[in-house]
Motif scaffolding. Structure first.
Motif, PDB file in Angstrom:
ATOM      1  N   GLU A 176       0.822  -1.202   0.000  1.00  0.00           N
ATOM      2  CA  GLU A 176       0.000   0.000   0.000  1.00  0.00           C
ATOM      3  C   GLU A 176       0.860   1.256   0.000  1.00  0.00           C
ATOM      4  O   GLU A 176       0.503   2.271  -0.593  1.00  0.00           O
ATOM      5  CB  GLU A 176      -0.913  -0.001   1.234  1.00  0.00           C
ATOM      6  CG  GLU A 176      -1.891  -1.172   1.268  1.00  0.00           C
ATOM      7  CD  GLU A 176      -2.695  -1.190   2.549  1.00  0.00           C
ATOM      8  OE1 GLU A 176      -2.469  -0.314   3.410  1.00  0.00           O
ATOM      9  OE2 GLU A 176      -3.556  -2.083   2.702  1.00  0.00           O
ATOM     10  N   MET A 177       2.011   1.210   0.693  1.00  0.00           N
ATOM     11  CA  MET A 177       2.883   2.366   0.794  1.00  0.00           C
ATOM     12  C   MET A 177       3.829   2.513  -0.392  1.00  0.00           C
ATOM     13  O   MET A 177       4.324   3.603  -0.666  1.00  0.00           O
ATOM     14  CB  MET A 177       3.730   2.257   2.068  1.00  0.00           C
ATOM     15  CG  MET A 177       2.936   2.347   3.349  1.00  0.00           C
ATOM     16  SD  MET A 177       2.273   4.004   3.594  1.00  0.00           S
ATOM     17  CE  MET A 177       3.787   4.939   3.732  1.00  0.00           C
ATOM     18  N   LEU A 178       4.085   1.416  -1.091  1.00  0.00           N
ATOM     19  CA  LEU A 178       5.082   1.434  -2.151  1.00  0.00           C
ATOM     20  C   LEU A 178       4.713   2.470  -3.207  1.00  0.00           C
ATOM     21  O   LEU A 178       3.587   2.461  -3.729  1.00  0.00           O
ATOM     22  CB  LEU A 178       5.193   0.052  -2.789  1.00  0.00           C
ATOM     23  CG  LEU A 178       6.440  -0.208  -3.633  1.00  0.00           C
ATOM     24  CD1 LEU A 178       7.684  -0.189  -2.769  1.00  0.00           C
ATOM     25  CD2 LEU A 178       6.330  -1.552  -4.358  1.00  0.00           C
ATOM     26  N   PRO A 179       5.624   3.375  -3.533  1.00  0.00           N
ATOM     27  CA  PRO A 179       5.284   4.468  -4.454  1.00  0.00           C
ATOM     28  C   PRO A 179       5.314   4.065  -5.921  1.00  0.00           C
ATOM     29  O   PRO A 179       5.392   4.937  -6.788  1.00  0.00           O
ATOM     30  CB  PRO A 179       6.378   5.491  -4.153  1.00  0.00           C
ATOM     31  CG  PRO A 179       7.538   4.686  -3.727  1.00  0.00           C
ATOM     32  CD  PRO A 179       6.977   3.516  -2.986  1.00  0.00           C
ATOM     33  N   ILE A 180       5.268   2.784  -6.225  1.00  0.00           N
ATOM     34  CA  ILE A 180       5.324   2.300  -7.601  1.00  0.00           C
ATOM     35  C   ILE A 180       3.917   1.927  -8.046  1.00  0.00           C
ATOM     36  O   ILE A 180       3.247   1.120  -7.412  1.00  0.00           O
ATOM     37  CB  ILE A 180       6.268   1.098  -7.726  1.00  0.00           C
ATOM     38  CG1 ILE A 180       7.654   1.432  -7.163  1.00  0.00           C
ATOM     39  CG2 ILE A 180       6.366   0.638  -9.166  1.00  0.00           C
ATOM     40  CD1 ILE A 180       8.325   2.613  -7.810  1.00  0.00           C
ATOM     41  N   MET A 181       3.485   2.546  -9.135  1.00  0.00           N
ATOM     42  CA  MET A 181       2.168   2.243  -9.678  1.00  0.00           C
ATOM     43  C   MET A 181       2.180   0.917 -10.438  1.00  0.00           C
ATOM     44  O   MET A 181       1.379   0.035 -10.194  1.00  0.00           O
ATOM     45  CB  MET A 181       1.706   3.372 -10.598  1.00  0.00           C
ATOM     46  CG  MET A 181       0.373   3.110 -11.292  1.00  0.00           C
ATOM     47  SD  MET A 181      -1.032   3.171 -10.156  1.00  0.00           S
ATOM     48  CE  MET A 181      -1.115   4.953  -9.878  1.00  0.00           C
ATOM     49  N   SER A 182       3.130   0.790 -11.370  1.00  0.00           N
ATOM     50  CA  SER A 182       3.198  -0.442 -12.169  1.00  0.00           C
ATOM     51  C   SER A 182       4.547  -0.494 -12.870  1.00  0.00           C
ATOM     52  O   SER A 182       5.302   0.478 -12.908  1.00  0.00           O
ATOM     53  CB  SER A 182       2.072  -0.495 -13.204  1.00  0.00           C
ATOM     54  OG  SER A 182       2.242   0.525 -14.171  1.00  0.00           O
ATOM     55  N   VAL A 183       4.827  -1.678 -13.426  1.00  0.00           N
ATOM     56  CA  VAL A 183       6.021  -1.894 -14.237  1.00  0.00           C
ATOM     57  C   VAL A 183       5.559  -2.463 -15.564  1.00  0.00           C
ATOM     58  O   VAL A 183       5.012  -3.564 -15.626  1.00  0.00           O
ATOM     59  CB  VAL A 183       7.014  -2.855 -13.543  1.00  0.00           C
ATOM     60  CG1 VAL A 183       8.183  -3.176 -14.463  1.00  0.00           C
ATOM     61  CG2 VAL A 183       7.498  -2.268 -12.230  1.00  0.00           C
ATOM     62  N   GLU A 184       5.752  -1.696 -16.619  1.00  0.00           N
ATOM     63  CA  GLU A 184       5.295  -2.099 -17.952  1.00  0.00           C
ATOM     64  C   GLU A 184       6.297  -1.637 -18.990  1.00  0.00           C
ATOM     65  O   GLU A 184       6.937  -0.587 -18.822  1.00  0.00           O
ATOM     66  CB  GLU A 184       3.921  -1.494 -18.269  1.00  0.00           C
ATOM     67  CG  GLU A 184       2.805  -1.932 -17.330  1.00  0.00           C
ATOM     68  CD  GLU A 184       1.488  -1.256 -17.664  1.00  0.00           C
ATOM     69  OE1 GLU A 184       1.460  -0.565 -18.704  1.00  0.00           O
ATOM     70  OE2 GLU A 184       0.525  -1.399 -16.909  1.00  0.00           O
TER      71      GLU A 184
END
Length: 823
Positions: free
Chosen positions: A7-15
């Motif tokens: 929830e805290m991780l500032p990463i939206m996605s990896v694409e």
């Protein structure tokens, strides 16, 4: 209060091999392969430094350059199954097993921040937000332009030939069930790419990640920075009055800091014109206030100098931040680690600052993909040129990927490396031949190194022939069950050039070599032979071997050939009415009689053992007792050369080595210079390698033949300890055509060896393009197998006799006894 990392991780996605943060920043990550430490010159460091400057300047405004270097202590794991066949290989694997070394992995992250985004600070980062809302959507062209700039950045860095960048794809960035991705490895300090493991993360006076305590030390304030910086710095341990050895300016925070640590390097590229406008306004304010305070006047002058340099020299103003993260399971160990970091910073003339209150935000912002959230109040203003001085430019030694090679050691730790100095450099175009010249003074470890090299090549299928003076290879030959030829009054040296093995043939080459030998025995160097004498000897050989085919009871040797000459060939010549002026058979028989049965040298050409030298893969010919003999030495040398040329031409697809130790000086005195030229120029065409090994530099420098025949045709130059020749090394450098970089590396050999370990360093120059210094550290078993010390050789032989002549068991028992005595 606990929160879930997902929830805290500032990463939206990896694409699409990119990381998208929750604030809309896009990051591209590379794994970087840097040049090895201790292999670069001062000019090389300056080239790398300028290359990083050019590459960073290609990035668009609002970009962020983040270089993250991981340095992890590991232990070498020996492959006992691979090295299980050889006694000495197994001993070496056991000796190096669990040897500690510092493993280095480097990543570069390039981040594109949204235009107009508010800069983060220690009081405002994604770690402190109650919710994270993505920023404005990016324009389609923005991503394309950014990726084009990143591609140009990669091309510039790889253009030097020093650096290689591999784009990290989605699978390498994000974890799956079998493999931890880059993002998770950073968050949990997972030092292996194995199965992902979740850990608790706690922020306080010290950052806790699982069982590890982590501390952050920063270079973020101007008062903590060194007064001067550059692309390189002198490494005092390897330097002397005549040469200055270079390492990177920030090497003290990288490969030379031997604890587990991470070195983060941030360079923020903003809008240069806006930055200059802001500084102009600040300068004007300080100008108006300078009459009230001397500090304002000094600050005004500093800003004015900064602006003058930025505009006048077209410098790129940037913001920069550098930090070192250290961690340990035991909190009390952190104090010692802090001292190590402080010492490393002091070597750069920088002061130590431990970050406490801002450490969580700095650690959080270094998550791959979250660089745009870095607190800008923890950065300082500088130019790109100065910021790039703080980048680490080296990595640890790497093993060759070639299947062929020898075992040497990392110069820094001694970790075993697989090194190919023959095939791989040929494939890469670094060298054009496999010939080698080996130079080292007495006691430099030259003989031990050559024994190790020969054993390694032999175990990989090579045929090795050695012309030795001094008995350096007797123990190795006995260990490998090779043929050992030497001369004593009781057991003189014996050959049989007339013998033809079952799988061999009497081809033109064999006939020519025997004719050359007979003419050399008959005629002195000052005498010549005419055509009719050559034809007569050729006919005699042809008839002799025809007789051997008819009568299998005759043993081929010089005695039976001599008998054929006096019993049958004399009559044949009389029938053909050959005149003595054309061919004097009686003179030939008289001159060759000392080599016939009952003569002074009857043993030399009539051997009945060790006959099949073509198939024998390890042959040592010891010339020490005959090197000054006017008859035996040239004959024996000719026989050995004939044997090697036969191997060279007949053994297709098999590696062949001929090693000429100090015997090359005697060879030159006996008219063999032309043969040496022929050998060195021809051997490469037959998958062969010619080695010349010497320690007498005066002879090396004074001999024009050496320069023409050996050095000009030996692309691999191997030098051991040359410190005793440092005052006259300029002559050697000129003779070998060595660069100043090579000179610095050679004169650094053995200058700062690790105490408590028995090893020598060796410098290897491949075609003047690749130059490295390695450790040569034999295991105790290898040491006693290769030793040339008389007392140690006698001790090995005495132990071998205890076990019925089994030298392997003898060496094993000797080493065990010495270990028991020591402990």
């Amino acid at each position: 209060m606990e929160k879930v990392l997902e929830e805290m991780l500032p990463i939206m996605s990896v694409e699409h091999d990119c990381i998208l943060s929750k604030t809309g920043d896009i990051t591209v990550a590379f794994q970087v392969h840097l040049p090895e430490i201790f292999t670069l010159s001062a000019d090389d460091y300056e080239t790398l430094h300028q290359t990083f400057i050019k590459a960073i300047k290609t990035l668009p405004k609002n970009s962020l350059f983040h270089k993250q270097d991981w340095f992890i202590n590991r232990r070498y794991k020996g492959d006992f199954e691979k090295d299980g066949d050889s006694f000495l290989s197994r001993s070496s694997t056991r000796f190096f097993n669990e040897r500690p070394f510092l493993d280095h992995t480097c990543y570069i992250m390039i981040t594109r921040r949204l235009d107009g985004r508010k800069a983060a600070s220690s009081m405002f980062s994604s770690l402190c937000r109650r919710s994270i809302i993505p920023g404005e959507l990016m324009q389609p062209n923005t991503l394309r332009d950014f990726l084009d700039a990143v591609g140009q950045f990669k091309s510039i860095l790889e253009g030097t030939g020093f650096i290689k960048l591999d784009r990290i794809d989605d699978a390498g960035l994000v974890s799956d069930r079998r493999r931890a991705g880059l993002i998770e490895r950073y968050c949990y300090l997972t030092t292996d790419q194995g199965l992902p493991v979740s850990k608790d993360i706690m922020f306080g006076d010290d950052i806790r990640i699982g069982d590890d305590y982590l501390q952050v030390y920063t270079l973020a304030d101007v008062e903590n920075l060194p007064g001067l910086c550059g692309s390189r710095i002198t490494y005092d341990k390897y330097s002397n009055d005549r040469s200055k050895y270079s390492v990177g300016f920030a090497a003290a925070l990288g490969q030379l800091l031997t604890c587990d640590h991470m070195y983060n390097q941030f360079i923020f590229i903003g809008d240069a014109s806006v930055k200059i406008q802001q500084l102009e306004k600040k300068r004007l304010r300080l100008q108006s206030l300078s009459a009230y305070s001397r500090r304002n006047a000094i600050a005004r002058d500093a800003i004015n100098d900064f602006l003058q340099e930025a505009v006048g020299q077209q410098r790129l103003p940037v913001q920069a931040h550098f930090n070192v993260c250290i961690w340990s399971h035991e909190k009390n160990v952190l104090k010692d680690l802090k001292n190590q970091v402080a010492t490393a910073l002091a070597q750069m003339d920088a002061s130590t600052k431990q970050e406490v209150s801002g450490a969580p935000q700095i650690f959080w912002a270094a998550i791959p993909g979250n660089e745009g959230d870095f607190p800008m109040n923890d950065t300082f203003s500088t130019f790109c040129e100065q910021a790039c001085c703080f980048l680490t430019l080296e990595t640890s030694y790497r093993s060759s990927i070639s299947p062929f090679g020898i075992r040497l050691g990392d110069r820094q730790t001694g970790r075993p490396l697989h090194v190919d100095i023959s095939d791989e450099p040929m494939r890469q175009g670094v060298i054009t031949n496999r010939n080698k010249i080996v130079i080292g003074g007495s006691g430099s470890g030259k003989s031990m190194f050559m024994c190790s090299l020969l054993r390694g090549y032999y175990e990989q299928g090579a045929h090795c022939v050695v012309l030795d003076v001094g008995g350096s290879y007797a123990g190795l030959c006995r260990l490998l069950n090779g043929y050992y030829f030497s001369y004593t009054e009781q057991d003189p040296i014996r050959f049989n050039p007339f013998y033809i093995a079952e799988n061999d043939t009497l081809d033109i080459e064999k006939r020519e070599s025997i004719k050359t030998l007979l003419l050399a025995l008959w005629k002195r160097e000052s005498e010549t032979f005419n055509r009719s004498e050559y034809v007569a000897i050729s006919n005699a050989l042809a008839l002799y071997y025809e007789k051997l085919d008819r009568d299998k009871s005759i043993f081929p040797c010089f005695d039976s050939f001599y008998e054929f000459l006096q019993d049958e060939y004399v009559g044949i010549l009389e029938k053909e009415r050959v005149q003595p002026k054309d061919f004097d058979i009686n003179n030939l028989l008289y001159v060759l009689k000392p080599y016939f049965r009952g003569g002074e040298f009857s043993y030399l050409l009539n051997a009945r053992e060790n006959l099949n030298l073509l198939e024998e893969r390890f042959v040592i010919v010891e010339l020490d007792n005959i090197k000054d003999h006017p008859i035996l030495f040239p004959v024996v040398t000719l026989l050995v050369m004939e044997m090697f040329i036969s191997k060279m031409r007949k053994l297709k697809g098999t590696r062949k080595l001929i090693v000429i130790e100090e015997a090359w000086k005697a060879i030159m005195r006996n008219g063999m210079a032309e043969f040496m030229k022929y050998l060195y120029k021809t051997v490469r065409k037959f998958y062969g390698e010619a080695y010349t090994v010497t320690q007498e530099l005066a002879d090396l420098i004074s001999s024009p033949v050496v320069k023409e025949a050996i050095i000009a045709n030996a692309d691999c130059k191997i030098l051991l300890d040359m410190r005793k020749f440092s005052n006259k090394f300029s002559d050697i450098q000129a003779l070998l055509g060595m660069s100043d970089k090579g000179r610095e590396m050679v004169l650094s050999v053995n200058r700062a060896n690790e105490p408590g370990r028995r090893y020598r360093e060796v410098f290897i120059d491949l075609g003047g393009q690749v130059m490295k210094v390695y450790r040569f550290e034999p295991s105790p078993e290898e040491y006693y197998a290769y030793s040339t010390e008389e007392a140690e050789k006698m001790k090995v032989m005495a132990y071998a006799e205890r076990y019925g002549g089994d030298i392997r068991r003898g060496i094993t028992a000797l080493v065990q006894d010495l270990y028991d005595q020591k402990n």
